[in-house]
Structures are given as structure tokens and as C-alpha cells.
Design an enzyme around this catalytic site. Structure first.
Site, short mmCIF file in Angstrom:
data_model
loop_
_atom_site.label_atom_id
_atom_site.label_comp_id
_atom_site.label_asym_id
_atom_site.label_seq_id
_atom_site.Cartn_x
_atom_site.Cartn_y
_atom_site.Cartn_z
N ASP A 156 0.85 -1.20 0.00
CA ASP A 156 0.00 0.00 0.00
C ASP A 156 0.88 1.26 0.00
OD1 ASP A 156 -3.10 -0.85 1.20
OD2 ASP A 156 -1.46 -2.27 1.53
N GLU A 179 -5.50 7.12 0.22
CA GLU A 179 -5.93 6.39 1.43
C GLU A 179 -4.89 6.41 2.55
OE1 GLU A 179 -7.24 2.32 0.95
OE2 GLU A 179 -7.81 2.22 3.05
N ASP A 244 -6.52 4.80 -4.35
CA ASP A 244 -6.48 3.68 -3.41
C ASP A 244 -5.37 2.76 -3.91
OD1 ASP A 244 -6.82 1.66 -1.64
OD2 ASP A 244 -9.01 1.63 -1.78
N ILE A 246 -3.95 0.03 -2.79
CA ILE A 246 -4.41 -1.37 -2.83
C ILE A 246 -5.82 -1.38 -2.24
CG2 ILE A 246 -4.13 -3.73 -2.00
CD1 ILE A 246 -1.16 -3.38 -1.98
N ASP A 247 -6.78 -1.46 -3.12
CA ASP A 247 -8.16 -1.57 -2.66
C ASP A 247 -8.45 -3.05 -2.44
OD1 ASP A 247 -10.83 -0.92 -2.10
OD2 ASP A 247 -11.41 -1.28 -4.18
N THR A 249 -7.42 -4.58 0.60
CA THR A 249 -6.17 -5.06 1.21
C THR A 249 -6.37 -6.45 1.84
OG1 THR A 249 -5.65 -2.76 1.66
CG2 THR A 249 -4.26 -4.39 2.74
N ASP A 407 -12.56 4.42 -2.80
CA ASP A 407 -13.08 3.06 -2.99
C ASP A 407 -14.09 2.98 -4.14
OD1 ASP A 407 -11.68 1.70 -1.01
OD2 ASP A 407 -13.12 2.18 0.55
N1 LIG Z 1 -17.75 -0.88 7.51
C1 LIG Z 1 -17.42 -0.78 6.24
N2 LIG Z 1 -18.39 -0.71 5.29
C2 LIG Z 1 -18.10 -0.60 4.00
N3 LIG Z 1 -16.82 -0.53 3.51
C3 LIG Z 1 -15.82 -0.59 4.40
C4 LIG Z 1 -16.04 -0.71 5.79
N4 LIG Z 1 -14.86 -0.73 6.41
C5 LIG Z 1 -13.91 -0.64 5.44
N5 LIG Z 1 -14.50 -0.54 4.23
C6 LIG Z 1 -13.86 -0.36 2.91
O1 LIG Z 1 -14.04 -1.49 2.12
C7 LIG Z 1 -12.97 -1.54 1.21
C8 LIG Z 1 -12.79 -2.88 0.62
O2 LIG Z 1 -13.73 -3.01 -0.37
P1 LIG Z 1 -14.70 -4.26 -0.48
O3 LIG Z 1 -15.58 -4.31 0.68
O4 LIG Z 1 -15.39 -4.12 -1.77
O5 LIG Z 1 -13.76 -5.51 -0.51
S1 LIG Z 1 -13.62 -6.55 0.64
O6 LIG Z 1 -14.39 -7.69 0.26
O7 LIG Z 1 -14.08 -5.96 1.86
O8 LIG Z 1 -12.21 -6.80 0.75
C9 LIG Z 1 -11.82 -1.15 2.06
O9 LIG Z 1 -10.83 -0.63 1.22
P2 LIG Z 1 -9.29 -1.02 1.53
O10 LIG Z 1 -9.02 -0.52 2.90
O11 LIG Z 1 -8.57 -0.26 0.46
O12 LIG Z 1 -9.17 -2.49 1.38
C10 LIG Z 1 -12.40 -0.13 3.01
O13 LIG Z 1 -12.15 1.21 2.62
MG LIG Z 2 -10.13 0.63 -0.54
#
Ligand SMILES: Nc1ncnc2c1ncn2[C@@H]1O[C@H](COP(=O)(O)OS(=O)(=O)O)[C@@H](OP(=O)(O)O)[C@H]1O
Ligand SMILES: [Mg+2]
Length: 467
Positions: A156, A179, A244, A246-247, A249, A407
Site C-alpha cells: 500500500d 488512502e 487507493d 491497494i483496494d 487489502t 473506494d
Molecule cells: N464498515 C465498512 N463498510 C463498507 N466498507 C468498508 C467498511 N470498512 C472498510 N471498508 C472499505 O471497504 C474496502 C474494501 O472493499 P470491499 O468491501 O469491496 O472488498 S472486501 O471484500 O471488503 O475486501 C476497504 O478498502 P481497503 O481498505 O482499500 O481495502 C475499506 O475502505
Molecule cells: Mg479501498
């Protein structure tokens, strides 16, 4: 702007039949003193109105989209080349005016296509993905927990530094919402040097492409500084990039899907989006499979780069193929769905990010029997944009969580440019103009335009007690 021969050297222009100045054998100074009426005529009816039109166009430039830099320059040129000593050249003057307008039109089209922004975004994502792929294959990914307890890895940090370096090199005045922040790297010398070892060796093979991104980052201190350039509060004004690195992660750590995401917003509207998905099949025709979210590989046949420019469609291309032509991708579009019961849903792997129970109830309501495909990250947006899946729902779990702009920005544009509609669960378009989060929205409903209203209706019926 190159000058035409006529405008560059008006005194040496060959005589022409349409040119009043060539009909006499007298010198130009003689003509100036002997025929004041044609000059007055030209001054009153051609030169002054043209200057007024150009000045008006210049004033209206911010509204019409005409490049503002060219107009003052054009006016200066006209004044310069057509002061009274040059007024004899009416046809040259008209040619020049026509040429300037056509240059403005071309410049406007170029600007609308965001060619340079698209190219830099594509290359920056491709370079960052080289780094994330290296980390993906490492057992130790240097994972640390952030304050919100979500994980962040050396991948990241490194990917964010590389993307911001490319943006700063090309668009130094643009704001950036990213991020990650560097606090952990500043307090942990070992972590910092591990990230630096990765970053300093990561480059595109194509030297022209690498040079376009500004080449390597100077040193570890510069890398840390770059990471913190992503701290813009966002908002409704100006050019703002959302990153982002690494979306998904968690998916990245699990060996599932993840995405390197970059988007440009101008005055709150997403104009350019690029999504690098190293673990998705290159083949746009491959339908989503139940196992796409786990035990993935980025070997041959995997790794796709989706991109889009507002009003100019969405494309895909192999993530490994670096091209200096931003338009070389394959156009992608969502699948036309005649029968909603045959549609294919995808959703987050993490039940904490999107309600799996509500998703199942919505599927049921629409008569869809196939289980939804679970996969991490904006790879979901890319997958439905190319028709590998059909519908992506993100159904709020918490009343207080605000989705982050990084995201969704790239995926939102790519799906809409591929023939889809993206709203929140209330049916509102995602609003990227209110800061680092989508504070005005709740959840996401992304579907082909033709069926979006029907899907939204089912979402609202199932969520009615909660909305
Ligand atoms: N509570 C809650 N509700 C909704 N979304 C949240 C929540 N918490 C975190 N995040 C964000 O979810 C990002 C990951 O995307 P996804 O949910 O599509 O993928 S995953 O299945 O959860 O890995 C993840 O992005 P990354 O941190 O870049 O992985 C978060 O920004
Ligand atoms: Mg993300």
C-alpha cells in the site's frame, strides 16, 4: 502554436488575386497614404469585430471549455500581425482567424478527452501494480494495523508513493486524496527501509513511459513526503485525484482479488478513471466464477487494466502491456440483460462491508437463484463493466460508516461509461464533491442502465425498514 507562413512573415507573402494589396505596383507605405478607405473599411468591419469576438470567447472560455491559455495568445498575435502597417492582408487575416478558431476547437476536444491525464493514470497504475505484484508473491507483506484496525502493507505504502510521484511530476498543481499516510513509516525505520527497497527498484520497462512518470523517486525521505501529499480534504472545486493504492487489502492478504485505483475529479465530477486488477483474467469474455475471490494468481492470462474518460467510453487491456497510446484498449460494455432472473450479482467478501443477508433477500425478490459472487475491491466494478458479472450491490451494515471516495471513484466512472448506472440505495448518484468520503450517500447499487430502476426498487423494498 506554429505560425502559418502568411502570419509568420506577412511582408514576404506572395501577391494574390484576392489580395487588394497586390493589385497595385506601389509600395506599401504609398498604399497606406493613398487609399485610406479600404483600410478604414477593414478596420471597422473585419478587424475590430474579430477582436471583439475573440475577447468575448476568451471571457466565456471557462463556461464553454475553450482553452483559456490560447485565446489571449491568439489576440496578441492578431494585434501584433495586423496593426495598421499590415492591414492590407485581408485574406491572410481571415485565414489566420479561421485557423485560430479551428485550433481552439481541437484544443477543446483534446482537453475533453483528458488524453494526458488518462495516459499518466494508466501508466502510474501499471507501475504501481508491478510493485504490488512483487509483494503479493512475498509471504511477509509487512502488514501493520491502522488506527481503524484495517490492515496496511508495504505494498500500500509503496504503490501510493509511486502513483503520487507520477502525478506530482505531471500535474504539480493538482490536489490528491489518497488512502494512506506516512505516520507508521516515520516511526518505524525498518518498515521505511523495506518499503524504500521495493520502491527504488520498481520501474516500467519502457524507458519513454518511465520518463513520462518522472523516473525514480530521489530517496526514502522524498518517498515519505510524497505519501503525505495525498492528504487533501477533497471537495467540490478544482482538480483532485483519488488514489487507493491497494483496494481490498484484505483480499490482497488472502490471495484474492484486489485493485490499484486512480481517478481524476474536476469540480467534483469524475472525469478519468483507471483500475488495475492484477488477479482478474485478461479475457473480457470470461464470466465470473464462484472461486474468483480466493486463491488467485497473477500468472499469464491474468492482470487487466480498466480505464474510462467521461463521455468517451470504457476500455480494458492487459495490465502488463505498456502503451504510450492511451486509446489502444478494447472497448468494454455491460451485458444486455433480457431476463433479470438470469442476472449475476457480485458483492464484498467481508460481511462487515456489505450485508450478505440483505443481498440474498434482494436476489430472491428478483427471482435470481445463482448465488452472488464474492470478491474484494473495485474489481467488482470492472467485472460488471465488461459483462463478466451484471450487478454490484453494497448494502450498508452500519448506520454511521461513510464510504471513501477512493473506494468508488474509478469504478463508478468505468461502469457508467460501459453503459451502467451507479447510485446509492436511495437512488442518488454518488457525490464525490463533499470531501474524502461519500457523506451524502449510503451504499451502492450498480447495474446496467436498462434494469437499474428495477434492481433499485427491490433494494428499497428489502431495506425499507432501515432506510
Ligand atoms: N464498515 C465498512 N463498510 C463498507 N466498507 C468498508 C467498511 N470498512 C472498510 N471498508 C472499505 O471497504 C474496502 C474494501 O472493499 P470491499 O468491501 O469491496 O472488498 S472486501 O471484500 O471488503 O475486501 C476497504 O478498502 P481497503 O481498505 O482499500 O481495502 C475499506 O475502505
Ligand atoms: Mg479501498
Amino acid at each position: 502554436m506554429p505560425s502559418s507562413p502568411a502570419s509568420a512573415s506577412p511582408h514576404k507573402r506572395p501577391p494574390s488575386a484576392s489580395d487588394p494589396s497586390s493589385s497595385s505596383s506601389s509600395s506599401s507605405s504609398d498604399r497606406r497614404s493613398s487609399s485610406p478607405k479600404p483600410r478604414l473599411f477593414l478596420l471597422l468591419f473585419l478587424f475590430i469585430p474579430a477582436i471583439i469576438i475573440l475577447l468575448l470567447a476568451s471571457l466565456l472560455a471557462p463556461i464553454t471549455g475553450v482553452t483559456t491559455a490560447l485565446l489571449p495568445l491568439s489576440v496578441t498575435r492578431l494585434v501584433h500581425h495586423h496593426h495598421p502597417g499590415h492591414l492590407s492582408s485581408s485574406s491572410s487575416f481571415l485565414r489566420q482567424t479561421r485557423r485560430l478558431f479551428s485550433l481552439h476547437t481541437t484544443a477543446t476536444m483534446r482537453r475533453d478527452k483528458y488524453e494526458k491525464e488518462l495516459l499518466v493514470a494508466q501508466l502510474a497504475v501499471q507501475r504501481a501494480a508491478i510493485l504490488t505484484k512483487r509483494v503479493f508473491h512475498e509471504k511477509a507483506k509487512g502488514t501493520v494495523d491502522k488506527n481503524d484496525k484495517s490492515p496496511v502493507t508495504i505494498g500500500d505504502f509503496g504503490a501510493q508513493a509511486l502513483i503520487i510521484a507520477a502525478l506530482q511530476h505531471n500535474f504539480p498543481d493538482d490536489a490528491i486524496v489518497a488512502e494512506e499516510e506516512s505516520a507508521k513509516l516515520r516511526e518505524d525505520e525498518k518498515l521505511r527501509s523495506t518499503v524504500w527497497e521495493l520502491v527504488k527498484d520498481t520501474k516500467l520497462d519502457n524507458p519513454d513511459a518511465e520518463a513520462l512518470l518522472g523516473g525514480p523517486i530521489r530517496d526514502a525521505d522524498a518517498m515519505v513526503e510524497l505519501i503525505d501529499k495525498g492528504n487533501s480534504p477533497g471537495g467540490a472545486q478544482g482538480r483532485i485525484w483519488a488514489i487507493d493504492p491497494i483496494d481490498g487489502t484484505k483480499g490482497f492478504l488472502r490471495g484474492g482479488q484486489y485493485a490499484v485505483c486512480l481517478a481524476l475529479m474536476v469540480d467534483g465530477d469524475v472525469k478519468v478513471g483507471a483500475l488495475g486488477c492484477p488477479n482478474l483474467p485478461v479475457d473480457d469474455a470470461a464470466r465470473l466464477t464462484a472461486g474468483i475471490g480466493e486463491n488467485q494468481t497473477d500468472d499469464d492470462g491474468h492482470g487487466v487494466l480498466f480505464s474510462a474518460v467521461l463521455g468517451h467510453g470504457a476500455t480494458s487491456r492487459p495490465l502488463a502491456t505498456v502503451s504510450l497510446d492511451p486509446e489502444l484498449g478494447t472497448p468494454i460494455s455491460m451485458r444486455a440483460i433480457d431476463d433479470l432472473t438470469q442476472a449475476n450479482f457480485c458483492e464484498s467478501v467481508e460481511a462487515g462491508h456489505s450485508s450478505h443477508g440483505d443481498q440474498a433477500a434482494i436476489s430472491h425478490k428478483l427471482g435470481i437463484t445463482a448465488p452472488s459472487v464474492r470478491m474484494d475491491s473495485q474489481a467488482k466494478y470492472g467485472s460488471i463493466a465488461r459483462g463478466a458479472g451484471d450487478i454490484y450491490l453494497r448494502l450498508p451494515v452500519s448506520a454511521t460508516y461513510q464510504e471513501k471516495i477512493w473506494d468508488h471513484a474509478a469504478g463508478d466512472l468505468i461502469v457508467r461509461e460501459a453503459g451502467g448506472q451507479v447510485t446509492d440505495v436511495h437512488g442518488k448518484r454518488l457525490d464525490f464533491s463533499v470531501g474524502r468520503t461519500l457523506a451524502n450517500n449510503k451504499g451502492v447499487v450498480a447495474a446496467p442502465l436498462a434494469v437499474h430502476a428495477k434492481v433499485l426498487e427491490a433494494v428499497q423494498e428489502v431495506l425499507s425498514a432501515k432506510l
